[in-house]
Design a protein around this motif. Structure first.
Motif, short mmCIF file in Angstrom:
data_model
loop_
_atom_site.label_atom_id
_atom_site.label_comp_id
_atom_site.label_asym_id
_atom_site.label_seq_id
_atom_site.Cartn_x
_atom_site.Cartn_y
_atom_site.Cartn_z
N PRO A 134 0.83 -1.21 0.00
CA PRO A 134 0.00 0.00 0.00
C PRO A 134 0.86 1.26 0.00
O PRO A 134 2.09 1.19 0.10
N ALA A 135 0.22 2.40 -0.08
CA ALA A 135 0.94 3.68 -0.16
C ALA A 135 1.85 3.90 1.04
O ALA A 135 2.93 4.49 0.92
N SER A 136 1.45 3.42 2.20
CA SER A 136 2.22 3.66 3.43
C SER A 136 3.52 2.88 3.49
O SER A 136 4.40 3.18 4.30
N TYR A 137 3.68 1.88 2.62
CA TYR A 137 4.84 0.99 2.70
C TYR A 137 6.17 1.72 2.53
O TYR A 137 7.18 1.36 3.14
N ILE A 138 6.17 2.77 1.72
CA ILE A 138 7.43 3.43 1.38
C ILE A 138 8.13 4.00 2.62
O ILE A 138 9.35 4.15 2.66
N SER A 139 7.35 4.28 3.67
CA SER A 139 7.95 4.77 4.92
C SER A 139 8.83 3.70 5.56
O SER A 139 9.79 4.01 6.27
N TYR A 140 8.50 2.43 5.31
CA TYR A 140 9.33 1.32 5.80
C TYR A 140 10.73 1.40 5.18
O TYR A 140 11.72 0.99 5.79
N ARG A 141 10.80 1.95 3.97
CA ARG A 141 12.08 2.12 3.29
C ARG A 141 12.77 3.42 3.68
O ARG A 141 13.81 3.76 3.13
N GLY A 142 12.17 4.15 4.61
CA GLY A 142 12.77 5.40 5.06
C GLY A 142 12.54 6.56 4.11
O GLY A 142 13.26 7.55 4.15
N GLN A 143 11.51 6.44 3.26
CA GLN A 143 11.21 7.50 2.30
C GLN A 143 9.83 8.09 2.59
O GLN A 143 9.03 7.50 3.30
N GLU A 144 9.59 9.25 2.02
CA GLU A 144 8.30 9.91 2.23
C GLU A 144 7.43 9.72 1.00
O GLU A 144 7.86 9.94 -0.13
N GLN A 145 6.19 9.30 1.23
CA GLN A 145 5.25 9.08 0.12
C GLN A 145 4.78 10.43 -0.42
O GLN A 145 4.27 11.27 0.33
N GLN A 146 4.94 10.62 -1.73
CA GLN A 146 4.54 11.88 -2.36
C GLN A 146 3.09 11.86 -2.84
O GLN A 146 2.53 12.91 -3.16
N LEU A 147 2.50 10.67 -2.89
CA LEU A 147 1.13 10.55 -3.38
C LEU A 147 0.17 10.32 -2.22
O LEU A 147 0.53 9.69 -1.22
N SER A 148 -1.05 10.80 -2.38
CA SER A 148 -2.08 10.44 -1.41
C SER A 148 -2.44 8.98 -1.62
O SER A 148 -2.14 8.39 -2.67
N GLU A 149 -3.07 8.37 -0.63
CA GLU A 149 -3.47 6.97 -0.77
C GLU A 149 -4.39 6.78 -1.97
O GLU A 149 -4.25 5.82 -2.74
N THR A 150 -5.31 7.72 -2.17
CA THR A 150 -6.25 7.62 -3.30
C THR A 150 -5.51 7.68 -4.63
O THR A 150 -5.78 6.88 -5.54
#
Length: 342
Positions: free
Chosen positions: A17-33
């Motif tokens: 899901p969109a939130s996964y990228i934080s596990y990689r230490g990065q910030e998600q640039q897209l909203s979940e939608t």
């Protein structure tokens, strides 16, 4: 729409899901939608029909992805990635019908009670995890087995040979592993390494970690599973016959061949018969006098393939005359020619 013929369906089995990228230490640039919408668009472009959701130790975002994909005829198997007490990583997938509440119970059943501890190992060993997931009706495969925290990387041969483990993920083709670690991985995967030899060969899949929608375009992000109608039960059944029902995208060569796609009869003994043939094996089964020979002779008649031998020719003419000639029946074949593709 129901399907009556088995075919290979493109499946991406480690989607995050969109939130996964934080596990990689990065910030998600897209909203979940927006993330989910872009993922849908890529799935439609790439003809991906099945998604397996596999966030680390939690089910965040599963329902939003599932709702959107289901509206667009894409099936979602919810699940998660989990590490055993030995820190070996596995992906666990479950039925498309399982609710989020049930998935939370599965996490508890696997001794990972707190979603905040999702990236930490379960208290269960790899052997226990495999047994438990199968016990609760799920499907478990060894994630990135040749990489860090992978089953083969850790040389866990006693886990590799377990019959409850049906599949293992590799980063590309089997041949890509020919020169890696002196060919050790390739030999194990081909069931040629004595110490790792399994009673039944394991299924090899590609399921690259999906951290952005664009990653789905990578052929290593998906594999091909042969099913009649995509469902979790059909999916699991395919892994009982891995040699004929599980493929990597890299295994498939584009080939063009002629095919009889359908046959329709109007009038005569087989009046109303309308058959759509499979691209693969077709079997004509029935008792004596049910029309098996008539069907085959009708195909021969339309293609003007006269039988060899006097007796065969007479039988052919008699069948055609008896079943088509008396009532001015018509037989239509729809054919795809290999010459259409050069």
């Amino acid at each position: 729409m129901g399907h009556t013929q088995a075919k290979f369906w493109k499946c991406a089995l480690q989607v995050n899901p969109a939130s996964y990228i934080s596990y990689r230490g990065q910030e998600q640039q897209l909203s979940e939608t927006d993330y989910n919408q872009q993922m849908l668009e890529v799935c439609l472009q790439e003809n991906i029909k099945v998604l397996g959701i596999a966030n680390h130790g939690n089910i965040d975002g599963v329902d939003a992805i599932r709702d959107l994909m289901n509206k667009n005829d894409i099936l979602v198997f919810p699940g998660f990635e989990i590490a055993s007490s030995e820190k070996i990583h596995f992906v666990c997938l479950f039925s498309e019908k399982d609710t989020s509440q049930k998935l939370e119970r599965y996490l508890g059943h696997l001794d990972l009670l707190d979603p905040e501890e999702g990236v930490k190992p379960s208290r269960l060993s790899a052997e226990q995890l495999i047994a438990k997931v199968n016990e609760i009706g799920g499907f478990i495969y060894a994630a990135h087995c040749t990489s860090e925290n992978g089953l083969l990387k850790k040389r866990s041969k006693h886990i590799w040979i377990l019959l409850g483990l049906k599949a293992a993920q590799i980063p590309g083709s089997v041949e890509d592993l020919k020169t890696v670690e002196d060919g050790f991985y390739r030999k194990v995967i081909r069931n040629k390494e004595v110490a790792y030899k399994r009673e039944l060969p394991i299924a090899i899949i590609n399921a690259k970690d999906i951290e952005t929608p664009e990653t789905l375009k990578d052929l290593r992000s998906s594999c091909l599973i042969k099913m009649t109608e995509p469902s979790f039960e059909s999916f699991k059944l395919a892994f009982q016959d891995t040699e004929s029902r599980v493929r990597l995208n890299s295994d498939v060569e584009e080939k063009y061949y002629s095919q009889i796609k359908s046959l329709k009869v109007t009038g005569g003994y087989l009046d109303g018969l309308d058959i759509k043939f499979s691209e693969h094996l077709n079997a004509v089964i029935g008792g004596r006098g049910t029309g098996k020979s008539t069907l085959l002779e009708c195909i021969r008649y339309v293609l003007e393939l006269e039988p060899i031998g006097i007796n065969s020719q007479k039988q052919h003419k008699d069948i055609i005359k008896e079943n088509l000639g008396k009532s001015r029946a018509r037989v239509e074949l729809t054919i795809r020619s290999s010459t259409m593709n050069g």
